[in-house]
Design a protein around this motif. Structure first.
Motif, PDB file in Angstrom:
ATOM      1  N   VAL A 231      -4.511  18.157 -21.152  1.00 26.40           N
ATOM      2  CA  VAL A 231      -4.283  18.897 -19.897  1.00 26.40           C
ATOM      3  C   VAL A 231      -5.488  18.713 -18.981  1.00 26.40           C
ATOM      4  N   ARG A 232      -6.689  18.850 -19.543  1.00 20.32           N
ATOM      5  CA  ARG A 232      -7.901  18.714 -18.699  1.00 20.32           C
ATOM      6  C   ARG A 232      -8.016  17.315 -18.108  1.00 20.32           C
ATOM      7  N   LEU A 233      -7.702  16.324 -18.914  1.00 19.88           N
ATOM      8  CA  LEU A 233      -7.785  14.945 -18.401  1.00 19.88           C
ATOM      9  C   LEU A 233      -6.770  14.746 -17.265  1.00 19.88           C
ATOM     10  N   CYS A 234      -5.571  15.281 -17.445  1.00 18.60           N
ATOM     11  CA  CYS A 234      -4.547  15.151 -16.391  1.00 18.60           C
ATOM     12  C   CYS A 234      -4.990  15.876 -15.126  1.00 18.60           C
ATOM     13  N   TRP A 235      -5.573  17.054 -15.272  1.00 19.15           N
ATOM     14  CA  TRP A 235      -6.059  17.775 -14.084  1.00 19.15           C
ATOM     15  C   TRP A 235      -7.073  16.907 -13.331  1.00 19.15           C
ATOM     16  N   ALA A 236      -7.997  16.332 -14.094  1.00 23.29           N
ATOM     17  CA  ALA A 236      -9.042  15.517 -13.450  1.00 23.29           C
ATOM     18  C   ALA A 236      -8.434  14.318 -12.734  1.00 23.29           C
ATOM     19  N   VAL A 237      -7.454  13.660 -13.368  1.00 21.41           N
ATOM     20  CA  VAL A 237      -6.824  12.487 -12.739  1.00 21.41           C
ATOM     21  C   VAL A 237      -6.088  12.921 -11.476  1.00 21.41           C
ATOM     22  N   ALA A 238      -5.435  14.083 -11.532  1.00 21.08           N
ATOM     23  CA  ALA A 238      -4.688  14.565 -10.357  1.00 21.08           C
ATOM     24  C   ALA A 238      -5.640  14.862  -9.198  1.00 21.08           C
TER      25      ALA A 238
ATOM     26  N   GLY B 137       1.464  15.231  -8.197  1.00 21.40           N
ATOM     27  CA  GLY B 137       1.654  16.440  -7.381  1.00 21.40           C
ATOM     28  C   GLY B 137       1.987  17.648  -8.238  1.00 21.40           C
ATOM     29  N   GLU B 138       2.870  17.442  -9.238  1.00 23.69           N
ATOM     30  CA  GLU B 138       3.255  18.569 -10.114  1.00 23.69           C
ATOM     31  C   GLU B 138       2.019  19.119 -10.826  1.00 23.69           C
ATOM     32  N   VAL B 139       1.215  18.196 -11.367  1.00 18.79           N
ATOM     33  CA  VAL B 139       0.037  18.624 -12.132  1.00 18.79           C
ATOM     34  C   VAL B 139      -0.966  19.287 -11.189  1.00 18.79           C
ATOM     35  N   TYR B 140      -1.185  18.677 -10.031  1.00 20.81           N
ATOM     36  CA  TYR B 140      -2.166  19.217  -9.082  1.00 20.81           C
ATOM     37  C   TYR B 140      -1.800  20.656  -8.705  1.00 20.81           C
ATOM     38  N   ARG B 141      -0.529  20.878  -8.419  1.00 16.94           N
ATOM     39  CA  ARG B 141      -0.106  22.219  -7.980  1.00 16.94           C
ATOM     40  C   ARG B 141      -0.167  23.228  -9.127  1.00 16.94           C
ATOM     41  N   ALA B 142      -0.097  22.733 -10.373  1.00 15.85           N
ATOM     42  CA  ALA B 142      -0.104  23.655 -11.509  1.00 15.85           C
ATOM     43  C   ALA B 142      -1.525  24.074 -11.912  1.00 15.85           C
ATOM     44  N   ILE B 143      -2.555  23.437 -11.363  1.00 14.32           N
ATOM     45  CA  ILE B 143      -3.935  23.813 -11.727  1.00 14.32           C
ATOM     46  C   ILE B 143      -4.225  25.175 -11.091  1.00 14.32           C
ATOM     47  N   PRO B 144      -4.712  26.144 -11.868  1.00 13.91           N
ATOM     48  CA  PRO B 144      -5.038  27.450 -11.269  1.00 13.91           C
ATOM     49  C   PRO B 144      -6.005  27.255 -10.094  1.00 13.91           C
ATOM     50  N   SER B 145      -5.780  27.996  -8.994  1.00 13.88           N
ATOM     51  CA  SER B 145      -6.432  27.605  -7.734  1.00 13.88           C
ATOM     52  C   SER B 145      -7.967  27.648  -7.797  1.00 13.88           C
ATOM     53  N   GLY B 146      -8.535  28.667  -8.489  1.00 12.93           N
ATOM     54  CA  GLY B 146      -9.996  28.736  -8.583  1.00 12.93           C
ATOM     55  C   GLY B 146     -10.545  27.508  -9.296  1.00 12.93           C
TER      56      GLY B 146
ATOM     57  N   ALA C 200       0.879  -1.184   0.000  1.00 11.59           N
ATOM     58  CA  ALA C 200       0.000   0.000   0.000  1.00 11.59           C
ATOM     59  C   ALA C 200       0.901   1.213   0.000  1.00 11.59           C
ATOM     60  N   ARG C 201       0.343   2.337  -0.465  1.00 12.86           N
ATOM     61  CA  ARG C 201       1.170   3.545  -0.480  1.00 12.86           C
ATOM     62  C   ARG C 201       0.366   4.759  -0.030  1.00 12.86           C
ATOM     63  N   GLY C 202       1.096   5.682   0.618  1.00 11.91           N
ATOM     64  CA  GLY C 202       0.487   6.969   0.936  1.00 11.91           C
ATOM     65  C   GLY C 202       0.337   7.750  -0.355  1.00 11.91           C
ATOM     66  N   SER C 203      -0.619   8.665  -0.366  1.00 12.66           N
ATOM     67  CA  SER C 203      -0.817   9.436  -1.584  1.00 12.66           C
ATOM     68  C   SER C 203      -1.032  10.889  -1.187  1.00 12.66           C
ATOM     69  N   GLU C 204      -0.364  11.759  -1.942  1.00 17.00           N
ATOM     70  CA  GLU C 204      -0.438  13.190  -1.615  1.00 17.00           C
ATOM     71  C   GLU C 204      -1.894  13.658  -1.566  1.00 17.00           C
ATOM     72  N   GLN C 205      -2.741  13.047  -2.411  1.00 21.80           N
ATOM     73  CA  GLN C 205      -4.134  13.496  -2.494  1.00 21.80           C
ATOM     74  C   GLN C 205      -5.046  12.838  -1.452  1.00 21.80           C
ATOM     75  N   GLU C 206      -4.552  11.796  -0.770  1.00 22.15           N
ATOM     76  CA  GLU C 206      -5.432  11.047   0.145  1.00 22.15           C
ATOM     77  C   GLU C 206      -5.091  11.270   1.614  1.00 22.15           C
ATOM     78  N   GLN C 207      -4.342  12.327   1.914  1.00 23.41           N
ATOM     79  CA  GLN C 207      -3.896  12.490   3.303  1.00 23.41           C
ATOM     80  C   GLN C 207      -5.038  12.817   4.261  1.00 23.41           C
ATOM     81  N   GLU C 208      -6.167  13.277   3.702  1.00 23.22           N
ATOM     82  CA  GLU C 208      -7.293  13.624   4.566  1.00 23.22           C
ATOM     83  C   GLU C 208      -8.184  12.425   4.867  1.00 23.22           C
ATOM     84  N   SER C 209      -7.932  11.283   4.199  1.00 18.38           N
ATOM     85  CA  SER C 209      -8.823  10.135   4.378  1.00 18.38           C
ATOM     86  C   SER C 209      -8.309   9.250   5.509  1.00 18.38           C
ATOM     87  N   GLY C 210      -9.038   9.198   6.606  1.00 10.93           N
ATOM     88  CA  GLY C 210      -8.596   8.422   7.761  1.00 10.93           C
ATOM     89  C   GLY C 210      -8.401   6.951   7.417  1.00 10.93           C
ATOM     90  N   PHE C 211      -7.259   6.380   7.773  1.00 12.90           N
ATOM     91  CA  PHE C 211      -6.942   4.967   7.584  1.00 12.90           C
ATOM     92  C   PHE C 211      -6.916   4.535   6.123  1.00 12.90           C
TER      93      PHE C 211
END
Ligand SMILES: Nc1ncnc2c1ncn2[C@@H]1O[C@H](COP(=O)(O)OP(=O)(O)OP(=O)(O)O)[C@@H](O)[C@H]1O
Ligand SMILES: [Mg+2]
Length: 507
Positions: A299-306, A368-377, A67-78
């Motif tokens: 780009v849009r597909l990558c944003w959604a996956v991120a 992580g790179e893609v997630y951080r590059a998405i404009p915040s709004g 199993a692996r930790g994931s930058e996007q799943e840190q809020e999900s308990g256990f």
């Protein structure tokens, strides 16, 4: 692919596997170190070594869990704990699981009995340890001893990280091998605790960058079979330049060589200027710029996956990205050929695989790179879209809650209800921090006036369970001051306030 300059790590892994497989099932030799830690920055080869460990362990007949930790799943308990144990615990029948299973059930994804109040986290960790001990003994007795691999521990959710920190000193007493990998530069307090896990339980292997010799060998292998071009031209060789541009980081080296191959470069000094141009697009912020070259649909597909993270499948990503099915499939094909995304292959006749088409980045650092590059709004809007899509397609699943944490408050009662439901599930599982975040966010939505007292009361419980009695006192006083606080909630809040005040005074 052969891994260069990892002889010491392979030797340690082999030693531990040999000991594990030789040990008699009921006893554990006390040469300790049944926990190996692989540490190093992004791309140094932690995951590659874990995969190699998995292959070697499977070849010896071990039962391998990953199993692996994931930058996007840190809020999900256990999240990590569940990914690790859920597939294998059903191997133990109810009798073999023994007493105490109920306490651990929700945390490890087994069906849990309904209970009004969540157990304290330390009781859950103990119960999980008991289950793991029974499972390890069960598998060792069947000559299939347990090998537990936990990758990207620096991104593990806090509840899983807290469990792992307590489990590691205990692991050497069990018939299992635990190999963990983390980026040692990460400053999370939970990770610092893990590094200091008592008893010197972990044998740590810090991975180094590759030497000039290894990079040279990788360059030769990459251009093998190509036209006979000299690797050395002028003062700087192609391989030397590769090493300089990548600092010998294996991920950067392998990606740069792929990119050079795609661009039709020859391993010659004339290629050095172009190689230097390609290097910044391999990792880091330049990766997103590189993506833009594939066009807006990609780009849009990558944003959604991120944004979707571990829940990503092609149909879900298509909806979140707002793309048509054909456009999404075309974009996915382009991204797969460019080794940006990975997904199970379709059958030659074009029929999709039976399972839903999971999709992920070929390397987690790209997410992580893609997630951080998405404009915040836009990122906030994508989280809202993701929560709505998941609520529709996977009703009752907790995955939508962590997206709701990211959307702007809008006094929406359905958001409050979803977060409240998730908070209860986390509290029942023994992950009060995750429950606390959901309830805090539900209160800032804000909820209807009559819902505030109960939410504040449950927030206080979560604070108390998380070791913050002063916060609990504050929330309980706020609950009691609410004009809509009815008699049952008032009674429970008053009782809990007395306990929280005592704990707060004891500190
Ligand atoms: N010693 C090595 N020799 C050759 N190639 C390597 C070596 N180590 C890793 N690689 C290659 O480098 C790439 C990145 O490795 P890997 O994904 O294991 O890094 P990582 O440390 O897990 O990164 P992250 O922290 O971002 O997850 C992979 O393609 C892998 O095959
Ligand atoms: Mg990795």
């Amino acid at each position: 692919m052969a891994l260069w300059e990892r002889e010491a790590e392979f030797a340690a892994i082999e030693r531990q596997l040999a000991r594990l497989c030789a040990a008699s099932p009921s006893t554990c030799d006390d040469g300790r170190a049944r926990v190996l830690a692989l540490t190093g920055a992004t791309g140094l080869g932690k995951t590659a070594l874990l995969h190699e460990t998995a292959a070697r362990a499977s070849a010896r007949g071990c039962t391998v869990l990953y199993a692996r930790g994931s930058e996007q799943e840190q809020e999900s308990g256990f999240h990590v704990l569940r990914a690790l144990w859920e597939p294998v615990l059903p191997l133990l029948d109810a009798h073999a699981r023994g007493g105490g299973t109920d306490l651990a059930a929700a945390a490890v994804g087994l069906s849990a009995p309904a209970c009004a109040v969540g157990p304290p986290p330390h009781a859950v960790y103990r119960a999980v340890d008991q289950l793991v001990a029974r499972l390890a003994a069960h598998l060792a007795a069947r000559a299939a001893p347990l090998v537990v691999l936990v990758d990207d521990v620096h991104w593990a959710d806090p509840a899983s990280l807290a469990w792992l920190t307590r489990f590691i000193p205990r692991a050497p007493t069990l018939p299992l091998l635990c190999v963990i990998a983390y980026d040692s530069r990460d400053g999370r307090p939970g990770l610092a605790e893990l590094r200091k896990a008592p008893g010197g339980a972990q044998q740590v292997h810090a991975l180094d960058a590759l030497s000039a010799h290894a990079v040279d060998a990788l360059v030769r292998a990459a251009f093998e079979g190509g036209p006979e071009e000299p690797l050395f031209g002028g003062e700087t060789s192609f391989a030397q330049e590769c090493r300089t541009l990548t600092a010998g980081n294996p991920l950067a080296v392998t990606r740069l060589l792929d990119r050079a191959g795609e661009a039709g470069l020859k391993p010659h000094r004339d290629s050095l200027p172009r190689l230097a141009e390609l290097a910044p697009t391999v990792c880091g912020p330049g990766f997103h710029e590189h993506l833009q070259g594939f066009g807006p649909d990609c780009v849009r597909l990558c944003w959604a996956v991120a944004v979707l993270g571990a829940a990503a499948t092609l149909p879900l990503a298509t909806r979140v990205a707002g793309l048509g099915a054909q456009a999404a499939r075309r974009a996915a094909g382009t991204l797969r050929r460019a080794q940006v995304l990975d997904m199970p292959p379709r059958a030659p006749d074009g029929t999709p695989p039976a399972a839903e088409e999971a999709v992920c980045f070929t390397h987690p650092s790209f997410a992580g790179e893609v997630y951080r590059a998405i404009p915040s709004g836009l990122r906030t809007a994508l989280h809202g879209q993701t929560a709505a899509t998941l609520a529709l397609t996977r009703p009752g699943h907790l995955a939508s809650a962590h997206h709701l944490l990211e959307v702007h408050p809008d006094a929406d009662p359905t958001v409050v209800a979803e977060l409240h439901r998730a908070a209860r599930a986390y509290a029942r599982a023994g992950a009060p921090e995750a429950a606390h975040r959901c309830l805090g966010r539900a209160l800032s939505e804000p909820p209807a006036r009559q819902d505030r007292p109960l939410l504040l009361y449950e927030l206080a419980w979560a604070a108390l369970r998380s070791g913050a009695p002063a916060g609990a006192v504050h929330h309980l006083r706020a609950a009691l001051a609410e004009p809509d606080c009815d008699a049952p909630v008032r009674r429970r809040a008053t009782r809990l306030l007395a306990l929280a005040e005592r704990r707060s005074a004891d500190r």
